[in-house]
Design an enzyme around this catalytic site. Structure first.
Site, PDB file in Angstrom:
ATOM      1  N   GLY A  11       0.816  -1.224   0.000  1.00 15.89           N
ATOM      2  CA  GLY A  11       0.000   0.000   0.000  1.00 15.89           C
ATOM      3  C   GLY A  11       0.840   1.260   0.000  1.00 15.89           C
ATOM      4  O   GLY A  11       0.424   2.301   0.504  1.00 15.89           O
ATOM      5  N   VAL A  32      -3.457  -5.761  -0.290  1.00 18.41           N
ATOM      6  CA  VAL A  32      -3.041  -6.492   0.914  1.00 18.41           C
ATOM      7  C   VAL A  32      -1.757  -5.817   1.385  1.00 18.41           C
ATOM      8  O   VAL A  32      -0.808  -5.704   0.611  1.00 18.41           O
ATOM      9  CB  VAL A  32      -2.724  -7.973   0.592  1.00 18.41           C
ATOM     10  N   LYS A  34       1.099  -5.177   4.724  1.00 16.05           N
ATOM     11  CA  LYS A  34       1.514  -5.493   6.092  1.00 16.05           C
ATOM     12  C   LYS A  34       1.460  -4.247   6.970  1.00 16.05           C
ATOM     13  O   LYS A  34       1.382  -4.351   8.185  1.00 16.05           O
ATOM     14  CB  LYS A  34       2.896  -6.151   6.108  1.00 16.05           C
ATOM     15  N   PHE A 118      18.303  18.777  -8.500  1.00 13.20           N
ATOM     16  CA  PHE A 118      18.704  17.518  -7.880  1.00 13.20           C
ATOM     17  C   PHE A 118      19.943  17.002  -8.619  1.00 13.20           C
ATOM     18  O   PHE A 118      20.241  17.432  -9.735  1.00 13.20           O
ATOM     19  CB  PHE A 118      17.562  16.493  -7.992  1.00 13.20           C
ATOM     20  N   GLN A 231      22.009   1.392  -4.352  1.00 17.55           N
ATOM     21  CA  GLN A 231      22.486   2.776  -4.321  1.00 17.55           C
ATOM     22  C   GLN A 231      22.885   3.208  -2.916  1.00 17.55           C
ATOM     23  O   GLN A 231      22.175   2.926  -1.950  1.00 17.55           O
ATOM     24  CB  GLN A 231      21.365   3.695  -4.818  1.00 17.55           C
ATOM     25  N   HIS A 233      23.393   6.543  -0.786  1.00 19.80           N
ATOM     26  CA  HIS A 233      23.095   7.972  -0.831  1.00 19.80           C
ATOM     27  C   HIS A 233      24.245   8.720  -0.168  1.00 19.80           C
ATOM     28  O   HIS A 233      24.733   8.300   0.884  1.00 19.80           O
ATOM     29  CB  HIS A 233      21.782   8.229  -0.071  1.00 19.80           C
ATOM     30  N   LEU A 243      18.007   9.704   6.363  1.00 19.78           N
ATOM     31  CA  LEU A 243      18.317  10.452   5.142  1.00 19.78           C
ATOM     32  C   LEU A 243      18.323  11.968   5.359  1.00 19.78           C
ATOM     33  O   LEU A 243      17.431  12.513   6.003  1.00 19.78           O
ATOM     34  CB  LEU A 243      17.280  10.130   4.061  1.00 19.78           C
ATOM     35  N   GLU A 246      18.606  14.947  -0.818  1.00 21.08           N
ATOM     36  CA  GLU A 246      19.407  15.632  -1.838  1.00 21.08           C
ATOM     37  C   GLU A 246      18.914  17.076  -2.011  1.00 21.08           C
ATOM     38  O   GLU A 246      19.638  17.936  -2.498  1.00 21.08           O
ATOM     39  CB  GLU A 246      19.264  14.862  -3.153  1.00 21.08           C
ATOM     40  N   ARG A 277      24.506  10.540  -7.753  1.00 22.23           N
ATOM     41  CA  ARG A 277      24.701   9.996  -6.399  1.00 22.23           C
ATOM     42  C   ARG A 277      25.885   9.057  -6.284  1.00 22.23           C
ATOM     43  O   ARG A 277      26.580   9.060  -5.273  1.00 22.23           O
ATOM     44  CB  ARG A 277      23.447   9.243  -5.973  1.00 22.23           C
ATOM     45  N   HIS A 342      20.662   3.060   0.311  1.00 23.58           N
ATOM     46  CA  HIS A 342      19.428   3.825   0.160  1.00 23.58           C
ATOM     47  C   HIS A 342      18.364   3.194  -0.723  1.00 23.58           C
ATOM     48  O   HIS A 342      17.186   3.212  -0.403  1.00 23.58           O
ATOM     49  CB  HIS A 342      19.811   5.189  -0.407  1.00 23.58           C
ATOM     50  N   ARG A 377      20.399   5.275  -9.914  1.00 20.89           N
ATOM     51  CA  ARG A 377      19.134   6.017 -10.020  1.00 20.89           C
ATOM     52  C   ARG A 377      19.366   7.508  -9.777  1.00 20.89           C
ATOM     53  O   ARG A 377      20.137   7.885  -8.903  1.00 20.89           O
ATOM     54  CB  ARG A 377      18.163   5.495  -8.967  1.00 20.89           C
ATOM     55  N   ASN A 381      13.588  10.304  -9.350  1.00 20.26           N
ATOM     56  CA  ASN A 381      13.026   9.434 -10.387  1.00 20.26           C
ATOM     57  C   ASN A 381      12.284   8.234  -9.805  1.00 20.26           C
ATOM     58  O   ASN A 381      11.592   7.530 -10.530  1.00 20.26           O
ATOM     59  CB  ASN A 381      14.131   8.916 -11.318  1.00 20.26           C
ATOM     60  N   SER A 382      12.448   7.999  -8.508  1.00 23.42           N
ATOM     61  CA  SER A 382      11.810   6.807  -7.957  1.00 23.42           C
ATOM     62  C   SER A 382      10.344   7.065  -7.631  1.00 23.42           C
ATOM     63  O   SER A 382       9.473   6.243  -7.922  1.00 23.42           O
ATOM     64  CB  SER A 382      12.567   6.374  -6.711  1.00 23.42           C
TER      65      SER A 382
HETATM   66  C1  LIG Z   1      14.219   8.152   3.418  1.00 23.78           C
HETATM   67  C2  LIG Z   1      13.935   8.047   1.953  1.00 23.78           C
HETATM   68  C3  LIG Z   1      13.676   9.190   1.205  1.00 23.78           C
HETATM   69  C4  LIG Z   1      13.418   9.097  -0.158  1.00 23.78           C
HETATM   70  N1  LIG Z   1      13.175  10.245  -0.880  1.00 23.78           N
HETATM   71  C5  LIG Z   1      12.887  10.150  -2.196  1.00 23.78           C
HETATM   72  C6  LIG Z   1      12.593  11.311  -2.970  1.00 23.78           C
HETATM   73  O1  LIG Z   1      12.560  12.431  -2.462  1.00 23.78           O
HETATM   74  N2  LIG Z   1      12.315  11.153  -4.283  1.00 23.78           N
HETATM   75  C7  LIG Z   1      12.316   9.930  -4.892  1.00 23.78           C
HETATM   76  O2  LIG Z   1      12.049   9.865  -6.082  1.00 23.78           O
HETATM   77  N3  LIG Z   1      12.569   8.818  -4.181  1.00 23.78           N
HETATM   78  C8  LIG Z   1      12.848   8.894  -2.859  1.00 23.78           C
HETATM   79  N4  LIG Z   1      13.111   7.750  -2.147  1.00 23.78           N
HETATM   80  C9  LIG Z   1      12.826   6.443  -2.759  1.00 23.78           C
HETATM   81  C10 LIG Z   1      11.307   6.227  -2.784  1.00 23.78           C
HETATM   82  O3  LIG Z   1      10.714   6.847  -1.684  1.00 23.78           O
HETATM   83  C11 LIG Z   1      10.934   4.743  -2.764  1.00 23.78           C
HETATM   84  O4  LIG Z   1      11.669   4.041  -3.717  1.00 23.78           O
HETATM   85  C12 LIG Z   1       9.450   4.567  -3.081  1.00 23.78           C
HETATM   86  O5  LIG Z   1       8.666   5.404  -2.267  1.00 23.78           O
HETATM   87  C13 LIG Z   1       9.044   3.114  -2.919  1.00 23.78           C
HETATM   88  O6  LIG Z   1       7.656   3.037  -3.071  1.00 23.78           O
HETATM   89  P1  LIG Z   1       6.953   1.629  -3.155  1.00 23.78           P
HETATM   90  O7  LIG Z   1       5.502   1.865  -3.295  1.00 23.78           O
HETATM   91  O8  LIG Z   1       7.651   0.791  -4.146  1.00 23.78           O
HETATM   92  O9  LIG Z   1       7.261   0.966  -1.719  1.00 23.78           O
HETATM   93  P2  LIG Z   1       6.820   1.380  -0.191  1.00 23.78           P
HETATM   94  O10 LIG Z   1       6.334   2.754  -0.086  1.00 23.78           O
HETATM   95  O11 LIG Z   1       7.952   0.945   0.645  1.00 23.78           O
HETATM   96  O12 LIG Z   1       5.603   0.421   0.033  1.00 23.78           O
HETATM   97  C14 LIG Z   1       5.752  -0.961   0.193  1.00 23.78           C
HETATM   98  C15 LIG Z   1       4.424  -1.517   0.646  1.00 23.78           C
HETATM   99  O13 LIG Z   1       4.478  -2.916   0.601  1.00 23.78           O
HETATM  100  C16 LIG Z   1       3.910  -3.456   1.786  1.00 23.78           C
HETATM  101  N5  LIG Z   1       4.536  -4.761   1.969  1.00 23.78           N
HETATM  102  C17 LIG Z   1       5.839  -5.094   1.927  1.00 23.78           C
HETATM  103  N6  LIG Z   1       5.995  -6.410   2.081  1.00 23.78           N
HETATM  104  C18 LIG Z   1       4.762  -6.937   2.207  1.00 23.78           C
HETATM  105  C19 LIG Z   1       4.264  -8.252   2.389  1.00 23.78           C
HETATM  106  N7  LIG Z   1       5.069  -9.307   2.451  1.00 23.78           N
HETATM  107  N8  LIG Z   1       2.927  -8.423   2.512  1.00 23.78           N
HETATM  108  C20 LIG Z   1       2.076  -7.364   2.462  1.00 23.78           C
HETATM  109  N9  LIG Z   1       2.507  -6.097   2.278  1.00 23.78           N
HETATM  110  C21 LIG Z   1       3.823  -5.895   2.142  1.00 23.78           C
HETATM  111  C22 LIG Z   1       4.205  -2.435   2.854  1.00 23.78           C
HETATM  112  O14 LIG Z   1       3.245  -2.531   3.864  1.00 23.78           O
HETATM  113  C23 LIG Z   1       4.048  -1.139   2.069  1.00 23.78           C
HETATM  114  O15 LIG Z   1       2.698  -0.749   2.079  1.00 23.78           O
HETATM  115  C24 LIG Z   1      13.403   7.833  -0.777  1.00 23.78           C
HETATM  116  C25 LIG Z   1      13.657   6.685  -0.037  1.00 23.78           C
HETATM  117  C26 LIG Z   1      13.951   6.781   1.318  1.00 23.78           C
HETATM  118  C27 LIG Z   1      14.274   5.539   2.084  1.00 23.78           C
END
Ligand SMILES: Cc1cc2nc3c(=O)[nH]c(=O)nc-3n(C[C@H](O)[C@H](O)[C@H](O)COP(=O)(O)OP(=O)(O)OC[C@H]3O[C@@H](n4cnc5c(N)ncnc54)[C@H](O)[C@@H]3O)c2cc1C
Length: 565
Positions: A11, A32, A34, A118, A231, A233, A243, A246, A277, A342, A377, A381-382
């Site tokens: 989520g 679904v 966690k 950035f 990566q 940072h 963190l 940047e 980076r 990171h 990365r 861009n993420s």
């Molecule tokens: C501190 C920090 C700052 C950042 N800042 C930036 C930024 O400014 N700009 C940028 O582009 N990127 C940034 N990044 C990277 C970026 O935030 C992440 O790569 C991105 O938000 C990941 O999103 P996601 O939806 O893939 O995962 P997440 O947001 O981590 O979501 C994962 C989801 O999966 C669920 N989950 C995991 N395993 C299970 C399981 N087995 N069963 C059920 N649910 C599960 C969790 O509950 C969660 O809801 C940053 C990263 C960090 C760590």
């Protein structure tokens, strides 16, 4: 037995965006997760999201094409180009969509979305909401899932896939409230389980960001792509590794060693602190290793010259963190920083639609490797990847699931449920005495040492051997704590297994890649080698260890040249 047309696992931003897109296909969608979705790690993203909007006066001639080129160049030419160009072409629309859904972006004086510089980007194109961008976007998307009446299984942990011959037909999940295992049928499953940074000790990632989400499809036979690329940072707070965005350097923050020298001029004289980076992180580490850091551990990120007003307006979260964790007010004092692990560029092998080699199984966001970040990365861009490819993967899964029979494949799901029950029972009856958390702590210590910013044959060979010893020790762990409701021991012990297997693949992939590219820097092979290594690594799980193979990088518009900043 539970059944939904499409199940989205996770989520965070990628999962929420995928769920909205799937729901727009008029199928029955459930998430679904966690964690309760607004607690997902995406909410910690600080600095911003990239899109060539040309709102900053210094970016009046910015275009998606230039953004695409910066992305490919930043990746050290390992990113797939059609996919990267799609990402950057979609970026303005993706950001406007979030804006129209109500995301409170910071604004320019004319009221447009504000953009900051950035690293590795030719123009200031990172759209931001102070230094809480991820939090704002996550709340915005969560509202949209409520609007679409999307069901959320909150605090359910998926622990395995269910397959019917060559097709994914659902997942097995642990309902953390009841402690029961449940089979959940679906015609399509989208994994959006986030990052894997907790394989490493010195990480900016929070506790839930383990490699387990990537390990489950790996165990089910889906290859992991570009496993060796993680990566580092440049600026994480010393010693907690939280963190320091940047955006600090984007707003004009500088890096200074203990001699008072603004050392980035030696490494990338033009881009300085806004180099990509991989280069900035290695430069910081070099200063520390060569004795120009403080206590052999950190250098300074200095924001003082930005002044109180700018720090309060643009970086209030950074100020709060440094005050709370180090008792330092960045208006008055420089911030101690060191590189921190990171972002995992490697992940589940998927194509531009988020589809994996297993029919019905999709992935998006940080757990996936759709191949837009390649070997390095670009910051900003993420978040963009989560919304652009979350949307595309969700739409593809919805389309795929739409006309399939709306009933669970009971036999296959029951088989998978039995497999996971037996696994849990075995863990409960385990008669060893190894502490799984000691094993995990040892893994997290060795990863930055053996597969860190600077790698070589000897370090990684030792690292691989040590991981294999840890895997043997894991087979002899003490019994898992019994008890049903919110039994975190069960979950964390399983997640440690995921960390071990993915770390092994990372180490094996790094050993085999005898060149330096992006974040993968080998002191024994310090040059990029396009003749032999302009290719994606694929790691396939076997009980004996990862089997490596390679696939072509898609080069369409930009021929690889040496990166200059
Ligand atoms: C501190 C920090 C700052 C950042 N800042 C930036 C930024 O400014 N700009 C940028 O582009 N990127 C940034 N990044 C990277 C970026 O935030 C992440 O790569 C991105 O938000 C990941 O999103 P996601 O939806 O893939 O995962 P997440 O947001 O981590 O979501 C994962 C989801 O999966 C669920 N989950 C995991 N395993 C299970 C399981 N087995 N069963 C059920 N649910 C599960 C969790 O509950 C969660 O809801 C940053 C990263 C960090 C760590």
């Amino acid at each position: 037995m539970l059944f939904h047309d499409v199940l989205i696992i996770g989520g965070g931003l990628a999962g929420l965006r995928a769920a909205i897109a799937a729901a727009e296909k008029k199928v029955d969608v459930a998430i679904v997760s966690k964690l309760y979705p607004p607690r997902s790690h995406s909410g910690q993203a600080q600095g911003g999201i990239n899109a060539a909007l040309a709102n900053n006066p210094k970016a009046h001639d910015d275009t998606p094409e230039k953004h695409g080129f910066d992305t490919v160049k930043g990746s050290d030419y390992l990113a797939d180009q059609e996919t990267s160009i799609y990402l950057t072409e979609q970026a303005p629309e993706a950001v406007f969509e979030i804006e129209h859904w109500g995301c409170p972006f910071s604004r320019t004086e004319e009221g447009k979305i504000a953009q900051r510089p950035f690293g590795g980007a030719g123009y200031p194109r990172t759209c931001y909401g102070t230094d809480k961008t991820g939090h704002y976007i996550l709340q915005t998307l969560f509202e949209q899932t409520i609007k679409h009446n999307i069901k959320v299984y909150n605090e359910w942990e998926v622990i395995g896939l269910a397959k019917d011959v060559d097709t994914c037909c659902g997942v097995i999940a642990l309902n953390m409230h009841s402690g029961e295992l449940e089979a959940m049928g679906a015609n399509a499953v989208v994994f959006a389980t986030g990052g894997s940074g907790r394989m490493y000790g010195n990480t900016t990632n929070a506790i839930p960001s383990t490699a387990f989400g990537v390990a489950m499809p790996y165990w089910a036979g889906i290859p992991l792509k570009d496993v060796e690329f993680i990566q580092f940072h440049p600026t994480s707070l010393y010693p907690s590794n939280i963190l320091m965005t940047e955006g600090c350097r984007g707003e004009g923050g500088i890096l200074v060693n203990k001699e008072g020298d603004r050392f980035m001029k030696k490494y990338v004289p033009k881009a300085m602190e806004l180099g990509p980076r991989d280069i900035v992180a290695r430069s910081v580490q070099t200063e520390i290793l060569e004795g120009r850091g403080f206590d052999d551990a950190y250098v300074y990120l200095d924001l003082r010259h930005l002044g109180k007003a700018k720090i309060m307006e643009r970086l209030p979260g950074i100020r709060e963190i440094t005050m709370d964790f180090n008792g330092i007010d960045p208006i008055e004092e420089p911030i101690p920083i060191q590189p921190g692990t990171h972002y995992y560029m490697g992940g589940i092998d998927v194509n531009i639609d988020g589809a994996s080699p297993l029919k019905g199984f999709y992935a998006a966001g940080e757990c996936a490797c759709v191949s837009v970040h390649g070997a390095n990365r670009l910051g900003g861009n993420s978040l963009l990847e989560t919304v652009v490819f979350g949307k595309r993967a969700g739409a593809s899964a919805g389309e795929y699931a739409k006309d399939k029979p709306k009933q669970p494949k009971t036999n296959a799901l029951e088989r998978a449920l039995k497999r996971e029950e037996e696994n849990f029972n075995q863990m409960l009856k385990s008669n060893g005495n190894e502490n799984p958390y000691t094993i995990n702590a040892e893994l997290r210590k060795l990863m930055p040492e053996k597969a860190g910013l600077f790698r070589d044959e000897k370090l990684m060979t030792e690292g691989l051997e040590q991981i294999r010893v840890l895997k043997e020790r894991y087979k002899k762990i003490r019994p898992v704590v019994s008890g049903s409701s919110f039994n975190f021991d069960k979950i964390w012990v399983l997640e440690i297994k995921g960390n071990l297997d993915v770390a092994e693949a990372l180490m094996a992939g790094g050993l085999a890649r005898k060149e330096s590219r992006g974040s993968h820097f080998r002191t024994d092979f310090p040059k990029r080698d396009d003749v032999n290594f302009l290719k994606h690594t694929l790691a396939t799980y076997t009980p004996e260890g990862p089997k490596l193979s390679y696939s072509e990088v898609q080069i369409t518009k930009y021929q690889p040249v040496e990166r200059k900043y």
